[in-house]
Every structure is written in C-alpha cells, then in structure tokens.
Motif scaffolding. Structure first.
Motif, PDB file in Angstrom:
ATOM      1  N   GLN A  82      25.910 126.088-106.646  1.00 31.55           N
ATOM      2  CA  GLN A  82      24.924 125.008-106.701  1.00 31.55           C
ATOM      3  C   GLN A  82      24.147 125.010-108.011  1.00 31.55           C
ATOM      4  OE1 GLN A  82      24.574 122.667-104.386  1.00 31.55           O
ATOM      5  NE2 GLN A  82      26.107 123.502-102.995  1.00 31.55           N
ATOM      6  N   LEU A  89      27.080 123.046-110.112  1.00 27.89           N
ATOM      7  CA  LEU A  89      27.121 121.644-109.706  1.00 27.89           C
ATOM      8  C   LEU A  89      25.857 120.953-110.214  1.00 27.89           C
ATOM      9  CD1 LEU A  89      28.328 122.307-106.060  1.00 27.89           C
ATOM     10  CD2 LEU A  89      29.601 121.003-107.778  1.00 27.89           C
ATOM     11  N   GLY A  90      26.030 119.852-110.913  1.00 23.79           N
ATOM     12  CA  GLY A  90      24.870 119.148-111.456  1.00 23.79           C
ATOM     13  C   GLY A  90      24.401 119.687-112.792  1.00 23.79           C
ATOM     14  N   SER A 113      17.828 110.358-109.428  1.00 23.59           N
ATOM     15  CA  SER A 113      19.222 109.936-109.271  1.00 23.59           C
ATOM     16  C   SER A 113      19.858 110.557-108.040  1.00 23.59           C
ATOM     17  CB  SER A 113      20.059 110.309-110.493  1.00 23.59           C
ATOM     18  OG  SER A 113      21.422 110.004-110.236  1.00 23.59           O
ATOM     19  N   VAL A 167      21.574 112.970-114.468  1.00 21.68           N
ATOM     20  CA  VAL A 167      20.368 112.963-115.296  1.00 21.68           C
ATOM     21  C   VAL A 167      20.683 112.484-116.715  1.00 21.68           C
ATOM     22  CG1 VAL A 167      18.551 114.395-116.315  1.00 21.68           C
ATOM     23  CG2 VAL A 167      19.304 114.811-113.948  1.00 21.68           C
ATOM     24  N   TYR A 223      13.337 113.514-114.714  1.00 17.83           N
ATOM     25  CA  TYR A 223      13.886 114.709-114.073  1.00 17.83           C
ATOM     26  C   TYR A 223      12.966 115.911-114.295  1.00 17.83           C
ATOM     27  CZ  TYR A 223      16.819 118.767-113.262  1.00 17.83           C
ATOM     28  OH  TYR A 223      17.289 119.971-112.821  1.00 17.83           O
ATOM     29  N   ALA A 254      21.454 113.903-107.221  1.00 19.40           N
ATOM     30  CA  ALA A 254      22.295 114.284-108.365  1.00 19.40           C
ATOM     31  C   ALA A 254      21.420 114.647-109.553  1.00 19.40           C
ATOM     32  CB  ALA A 254      23.238 113.141-108.732  1.00 19.40           C
ATOM     33  N   ALA A 255      20.134 114.890-109.289  1.00 26.03           N
ATOM     34  CA  ALA A 255      19.236 115.245-110.374  1.00 26.03           C
ATOM     35  C   ALA A 255      19.313 116.753-110.611  1.00 26.03           C
ATOM     36  CB  ALA A 255      17.813 114.792-110.048  1.00 26.03           C
ATOM     37  N   GLY A 256      20.349 117.141-111.341  1.00 28.93           N
ATOM     38  CA  GLY A 256      20.474 118.530-111.779  1.00 28.93           C
ATOM     39  C   GLY A 256      20.983 119.477-110.711  1.00 28.93           C
ATOM     40  N   PRO A 257      21.078 120.773-111.084  1.00 31.13           N
ATOM     41  CA  PRO A 257      21.444 121.810-110.117  1.00 31.13           C
ATOM     42  C   PRO A 257      20.459 121.782-108.942  1.00 31.13           C
ATOM     43  CG  PRO A 257      21.493 122.672-112.359  1.00 31.13           C
ATOM     44  CD  PRO A 257      20.863 121.315-112.428  1.00 31.13           C
TER      45      PRO A 257
END
Lengths: 531, 531
Positions: free
Chosen positions: A253, A256-257, A484, A489, A497, B246-249
């Motif tokens: 995690q 991811l992202g 988002s 981002v 963010y 979906a804003a980052g980890p």
C-alpha cells in the motif's frame, strides 16, 4: 500502434460530433467554431536533445541497443505530458516545453535498475511512462534539469499464472487488453475496465490506484494487487508473500499510489477470476439523483452487489452522457430524472439470483426498469468519451472531467458544492458550463462522484479552467472529499493532496522517498513537493 | 476488572482440565504434574521505580492527577509483557525483568501528545498498552533505559456514529465487548471476534492487524478501518477522508500494523454493519484436511461466502480442539477425518440462501453435514482456549500457538513443513508434541494456518520452545509463508519479519519511524530493529 499524439486513442476510432450536438453546443453554451487547426506534429519546434554524449552512451549500454534510447523529435513529443484537457490544449498549440531529453525502453527489472543507477550517476531525472494516459500531470515533472522518459512497453509479458490460487504476475508495460487476452487463454480475467482501458498499463494502474467501471464487482485495482516489485535507485523492494498478513504495515500500500516517485514498478501480482459465463447490463430510471443515490447505497451496503453500478445526475441523463453513443438523440432528451446502470457478470445461476434480488431492491427504492437497451448502449460506448473530447475541442468547446469520493452522508454536500463551484467560476469567466455528474464507484461506506464539464473555449480556456479547477479543489477539500478517487495526484492535485495528507503524512512519505531515491531523480514534483 | 496477571482472562472463568484430558496428556505425551505452584504476585521481587522525580512530576502534570501515573508494584507487574506462553512461564516464575517504571493513563489525544513530549524530554521509552494480550512480545521493548507503559483504558468512548455511511469512530482503549455494546445501542455491530475478544482493544486490533473468527464475512480488522488518528512525538497524523482514494499511498495502511512503533493510535473510524437477524453455525466432516481445504477454497473463491469458515486437521479434530468444550470427550474421539465449521450471519433471507447454496457446494466437495450441534459447541467455546492453556500449564504441559498464511497453492507445503519442524524439534528435545492445525481465515487467493502445540514441559520448556519456534519460523519463510497472519511481529517475530520485508522494505519503514519518532522512544525494538 501509438496513441494520437495531440489527443486520445486510435485515430481510426475518432468520433465526429453529430450535427445535433454541434447545434446544442452553439445554442446552449455559445460555443463558436475554432479558427485554427491544431499544429501538425512535424511543425512543432523541438530543440535538440540536451542529453550529453556520456549519459547517452551509458543509457545505451544499460538497455542494450540503439533502438532502446530514442532522441528523435517524434518519440520525444509522444512522451510529453499526459491526456488532461490542458495537456491536449498545450500539445495542439505546439507547446513542447515539457519534452523529455530521451525515451529509454528497458526490457527487464535489471535493466530498469541499471537505468536508475545511470540516471543517478549522470544527474538525470526519470519519468516512468506506461500508457501515457495521466490526466493529472503525472508525466510532467518539475522543469529543473534534464530528464528522460522510461517507456515500459517492452515489459509486456505474463510472468506466471497460478490457477489454484487464482493469481497472475504481470509485467508493468502490458496494456489492459493485452493482459486480458493473455489471461483469457487460461480462462481468467482481471476485471479491470477503466475508461483508459485501451491504453492504460498494469504498472500505471498500480502506480495511480486506478479504478475500473466494474469495481463494484471486481474491486479497485489496488484491491486486486497481491504483490509488487519496485526497482528503486537504492535497489529492489519485493512485497506480497501472502494475500493478507499481520507482519507490519502493508508495504504494497506504500507502492500503490506512489506514482513513480518511489521507484519503477516492474511486476505486479494480481488476483484473477474466471471469465464470466454471463454479462448483462440494465438501465434504471430514478426520479432524482438523491433517490437514485439512496438506491445505490442500499445495494452497496446490503447487497446483492451488482458488478457495475453507476448513476447519472439529471443533467448528465438529459444530455445523454450516460450513453455516450446516444448523445443529443431524441431518446436521451426524452428522459426525465436520472439513469442508473446496473450490470451483472458471473455464473448463470449467481447472476440470475443477484439480478432478481437487486431488481427488487431498486424497485423498492422507486426505480423504474428501462431494460437492457440502455445498458448495452452504455457498455458499447464505455470507452468513447475521451474520443468525443477531441471532437469537442475541434468544435471550439472545452471539455474536462474531475472526480472525488467521500462517505455517503457527505455526498449531497460534496455534489452540490463542487457543481456550484464549477458553474460559478466558469459563468463568471463568461463561459457558462454544463456540469454533469455521475456516481462512478460505490462502497459500503461511500461513493465517488465523477464530474464532466463542457463549456465554450472562450478567449483563454486554459486560464479559465485553471480557476475553475482551483475552485473545485477547494470545494472538495471543504466538503470533506478526497482530491482524487481514481485519477491520482500528479502535479495538478499536489497542493491539495499535501493539505489532505497533512504535514506529518507528507513528511512520512518524503522520508520514504529520500530513503529510496536519495537524489530525487524519480518524477520530481509529482505526488510530493521537491525539497 | 483486571486480567489474571500470570495467565489469561477472568479468574472466575478458569477451565479446569477434565480427568480424561489429564490421562490423555500423561499417556500420550508423558506429561508429569508440576512440582511447584506459580509464584504469588506479592512475592515477586519488584525493584522501586527508576522513574526520576522530575520525570514523574512532568508525567503527572501531563495526565492530570496522581491516579493516572502509577508506580506501585502490582500495577507495574500487570503491565509487564503480554500473554504468550513464554511470557506466562516467566511471570509464573516471578521473573519481573521487563517491568515498566510506571504506568501512565491518559484521557485524550492531547494528553497522549503531552506524554510523548514529556517522554522525549526526559529520555523515557514508551510502550502503548491496550488489552495487554500480545502473544509475540509486543509489550516487551528492548531493555535499554527507563520506559513507561501507556495504558489507554481511560480512552473508551464512542466518539461518533454515522448510520447513513455506517461508520463509527471509537477510542483506542475500548475493549471489543464494550465497543459492541455501544454499537448495539444503535443497532450495529463491528463483527470483530478474535480469540482475544474479551480483552483486546480497538487500538490494539488496529496496531496489530488483528483478524477475527468471522473474518470470512466481516473482513479482517484492517479491512474495517476507514480512518485513524495517530499521536506521534512529532505531532498528529490524521488519515481517512474517504472509503477509498487515489490520492497517494494509503497512509492508513502505514499505521495499521505499526505496533506502536510510529505513534499511539488515539482514534479509529471503522465500518459497522447492522446487528444480524440470524446467527447459525454448522459442523461439516471431510475425509481429509486436503479435501476440506479444497472445499473451503471453493467457497472462498466462488461463493457463497459464509461468515465463519474454518477447518481443523485430523489431529485437531481427533483431540476435539475444534470444540474446546468437548476436549477429550468420546464424541470428539469418535470423529474421523476433519471437522469444518461454517457459520452464517445476516438477514433471514440472505442467510438462508447462502447456507443452502454453501451446503450444496460442501456436499459436492465430499463434505458430510454434522448439523448445528458442533457449530454451537464451537461458538460456545470460541474464547476458551487461552483459559485452557493456563490449566495445561498448571498440569505440567506446555501449550502454545503460532500462525501464518500463504497462497492456496502453497498451503500443503507450508502445512507439512511447519508441522514437521515443530514435531522434529520437540521430539528431539525429548518432549514429543501433539501438533494440531486449522485453517482459521480464508481469502480468494489463500488462507491462514493456525498451529497449536502441546507437549510435556520437560526440564526447560522455554529453551525447548525457543528452538521449536525458531524451526517453525524458518519453515514458514522457506515455504513462502508470512511470519504472522494476525498475531503481529512484536519482538518474537522481528528477525523473520526483517527477512520477509527485505532490507529496503525495512529501511523504508525505519525512515518513517525516524521522521515520526526521531528519539526512538516508541516501543524500541518492537517491529523494527533499533539503530
């Protein structure tokens, strides 16, 4: 085949606007035909590559062969920016300011590691490049020094498939249709169908926490991922020994992202499922967005869960964007209220059970069944909206999307405040917009809202949109939404963010970045602010 | 009420061993009655608190009141170590070496922040303490300098409940039954029922990625968490604006499993569900562990998904541990093959559908229904195994558990190699064990294996177990398993965890720790190695 450099997708699939829509744009939004055509690719002034000869030689030896380090103008242009409307407007105007110095095409994890070391040695920045579909500035790093794009298209293999555990290990450069074709040979599907499906890559989906149109049934991409390998300037990070674990924070995690800011994703192990026996999509009509949202919430919370579940608001329903193929048709305009699509995929038996039970719930919530025809039209047109955007831009209209998510109880406020912010800002700029919205993804505890904005381009569409987008971002944060839900981002959302993650959240991630990428060569300014 | 200091739970619920079991232990394992009783609490030699007066005063002012900084011997003993069998053996022998200097009881997030600052100023270590149920050394930091335990029991409120979004925000010191009672007032449940249910706390569940017995239906605790607040020496980290983003980890996933090494969890927002109308558990018999595992896999992959799903291997079935209340009974011994429990919770209609369909699948996989009686017995005895352990220790037996998880295709190898490692090591030490196992949690892509080991204590049970545990850890890593599916890392699993996460994974987490806890005062040596 390469994507249209100044727009979306396969040029052969271009979607010209029906005359009815051109009329609608003129009457409703005051859209005037554009004077000028987009600049031709060969007319864009491209400076020679600033890559110095020693760095060039080192990169050539890292990826074994001249064809794998490209510095020609066309290749560099094709790796400039992504596919947001501002990106397209800049490209159409011939603005090549964000051009990479070279495009490097590695074939393996080890080659990626070598490229990263080479970039560190020669002071080059590096932007990982999958399908090039970012709509949030994820491919346009801060302009400070020379950088290269790392195109992962040569890493396009299915590495392993475990039919017992139902897992597959995929290379990052695989496009979704390629991945589906490889899995289908074994009777499996990934079930990830975002609007960027035709071009998006496995690595990109993971790096940006993509979410597909069938997420109600198959889950988000980040929920499908069981393991990742990340190549960083400091070495390799391998994650995912078990589906779930209590051995520390979940490092998957963290990858991811991470949007290429921590490293380059070089393989992804995903959950796969049997290819469904049955696929069916149905339309439903609700009196209002509120009533439809309540129905979606009930299905998301109490089941049975459809595989696809989405709801257009009144404006989107009226315009017919719920079925892009039918935009402007009498059919769509006859519709009152809001259209929802409920789709079911699976075995004959399970699908029949879920469809029947869901229909009972939707009726109970005031829904009217519209049959399979609207569902089929939605399925047919599900990837066509970005093509349509090119035609709208050609016609002198501006069209862009943005999206967010929050908990169910905050959805009404989030919906109203983002819509109002967009409408007020663009109206104030002299280009009153059509603002349409749909619930694109549902969860037990909340949902995402996907906004589409269309207005006249006016004098300076980019400046107007920057203001509108800023107002929408502020509205999202004020209403408790995330900046988002599935676009990511990039650079466009970074400032919001930073506020969403909070100072300590950002500092924790920057600490990770400093450890994995001490020279800060990876995607500088994407996701996280530079030092 | 406090937990038994030298064992498990409420002393009133002690489970004396039936004579049949005592006989079985003697005949099967050569268990001899112990000579000595455990040391009495008041006889444990406790040195005076090493807390210096200035630090003591500062802590007192941080938590507002004398009763909230305790240095008496009994309170310090009650906050020493956790509840692994080695922990209990040490406590029973009067070994108080891991004693905290004081126990601090904050009432709020801000008080926790102040305590952390105070500890930093005075060079004190700090161990967050919830239910005190760690079985992996999570409460015994490295012995270097003075440390305090931070007992979160005063932070036991339901802060917010959102019935529309189905979320609740809970304080970390709430024990699971308290949390369930507060949610039940509003018609909701969390659905988290680990074996530590009676004592485990919300903060502890989050910090260790706990997983409950109904995880097939309600998910793991880390899957229930939507938001967390973390108090760190550097300030506050707030996470979770939307169910998914979906804003980052995902920063939540960095806090989950952090075991107090990054900060103190001061609130947790969780997904809640309506209290089920119906709860029913059934027994099933399979000819072999392999056949039963195949049946569980089919339900986990293709559904319908039970709420509870577990399968005992042949030995556990024979001994009757599948129903702890029936251990040693003729009933249990009459059983051949392997017993599975399938439980269903939910609405009348949904439960009936799932139960019928699941029954068809289980029959199709060779299962024989045993009716509700074994299910009810399992449900009745589901929290009693740790009580039983105390009686086994009293009787001169050694009993301990360990667990792991992997992908389905690797389960047979993982199962055999861990079982063989435990059997060979303890047999070699002169105390041949009974090794029992069950599949405790299932996923689409894999499952967890939960092992219970019983043998004679022999001359030096601790040393023998250390060797056996080491062999099991090596076997887990070699067979591709994770070192813990739901117990956590603590200090006991740290060395394997470091290998599992890999050097760069560990370095990424240490970078986060250094940023959030620069002085390294939080749980030194737990989860991550110290510098």
């Amino acid at each position: 085949m390469d994507m249209l450099w100044s727009g979306w997708g396969d040029p052969a699939k271009a979607q010209p606007l029906p005359d009815s829509v051109v009329g609608l744009l003129r009457e409703l939004l005051g859209v005037k035909p554009r004077g000028a055509e987009p600049v031709a690719l060969e007319d864009i002034p491209v400076p020679p590559s600033p890559l110095d000869p020693a760095a060039h030689r080192a990169l050539l030896s890292a990826v074994d062969g001249e064809d794998h380090v490209r510095t020609d103008a066309e290749t560099r242009i094709r790796h400039t920016r992504g596919k947001s409307t501002p990106d397209l407007l800049r490209m159409r105007s011939g603005d090549a300011a964000d051009l990479p110095a070279a495009v490097v095409l590695p074939a393996s994890h080890d080659e990626v590691l070598t490229v990263l070391r080479t970039c560190a040695e020669h002071g080059l920045g590096l932007v990982p490049f999958g399908g090039g579909t970012s709509v949030v500035g994820g491919l346009a790093p801060e302009r400070r020094g020379t950088f290269v794009a790392l195109d992962l298209r040569r890493m396009d293999r299915l590495i392993a498939l475990d039919p017992v555990s139902r897992t597959a290990t995929l290379q990052p450069g695989l496009r979704a249709p390629q991945a589906e074709a490889l899995l289908a040979e074994h009777g499996f599907t990934l079930g990830h169908f975002p609007q960027s499906y035709e071009w998006g890559t496995i690595g990109g989906f993971a790096a940006t926490r993509s979410s597909g149109q069938a997420s109600a049934g198959y889950g988000r991409f980040d929920e499908m991922v069981l393991g990742l390998t990340l190549a960083t300037p400091e070495g390799t990070l391998d994650t995912g020994r078990a589906p779930r674990s209590a051995a520390g924070p979940d490092l998957r995690q963290l990858v991811l992202g991470s949007e290429g800011a921590f490293g380059v994703i070089t393989s992804v192990t995903v959950r796969i499922r049997p290819v469904p026996q049955v696929r069916g999509y149905e339309g439903w009509r609700f009196a209002s967005f509120e009533a439809g949202a309540a129905a979606l919430r009930r299905l998301a919370q109490d089941g049975p869960r459809p595989t696809v579940l989405r709801l257009s608001d009144e404006t989107e329903t009226l315009i017919g964007l719920a079925q892009p193929d039918a935009i402007g048709s009498v059919d769509a305009q006859r519709a009152a209220g809001c259209t929802a699509i409920a789709g079911f995929e699976g075995t004959e038996e399970d699908t029949a059970y879920r469809r029947d039970r869901a229909a009972a719930v939707l009726r109970d919530c005031g829904g009217t069944p519209l049959g399979e025809e609207p569902g089929q039209r939605w399925a047919q047109g599900r990837y066509s909206a970005p093509y349509l955007r090119d035609s709208l831009l050609d016609a002198g209209a501006f069209a862009e999307t943005l999206e967010t998510a929050t908990f169910w109880s905050r959805i009404p406020e989030l919906y109203a405040s983002v819509r109002d912010a967009l409408t007020a800002t663009l109206t104030g700029a002299g280009t009153p917009p059509l603002v349409m919205c749909h619930i694109s993804h549902v969860y037990e505890n909340g949902a995402s809202l996907y906004f589409t904005v269309v207005c006249a381009q006016g004098d300076d569409a980019l400046a107007h949109w920057t203001r509108a987008k800023h107002a929408a971002g502020e509205a999202i944060l004020a209403a408790g939404g995330t900046i988002s839900h599935h676009h990511g981002v990039g650079t466009d959302h970074r400032d919001w963010y930073v506020r969403e993650a909070g100072p300590l959240g950002v500092e924790a991630l920057r600490a990770v970045k400093r450890r994995l990428d001490p020279a800060g060569l990876l995607n500088p300014g994407v996701l996280l602010p530079t030092d």
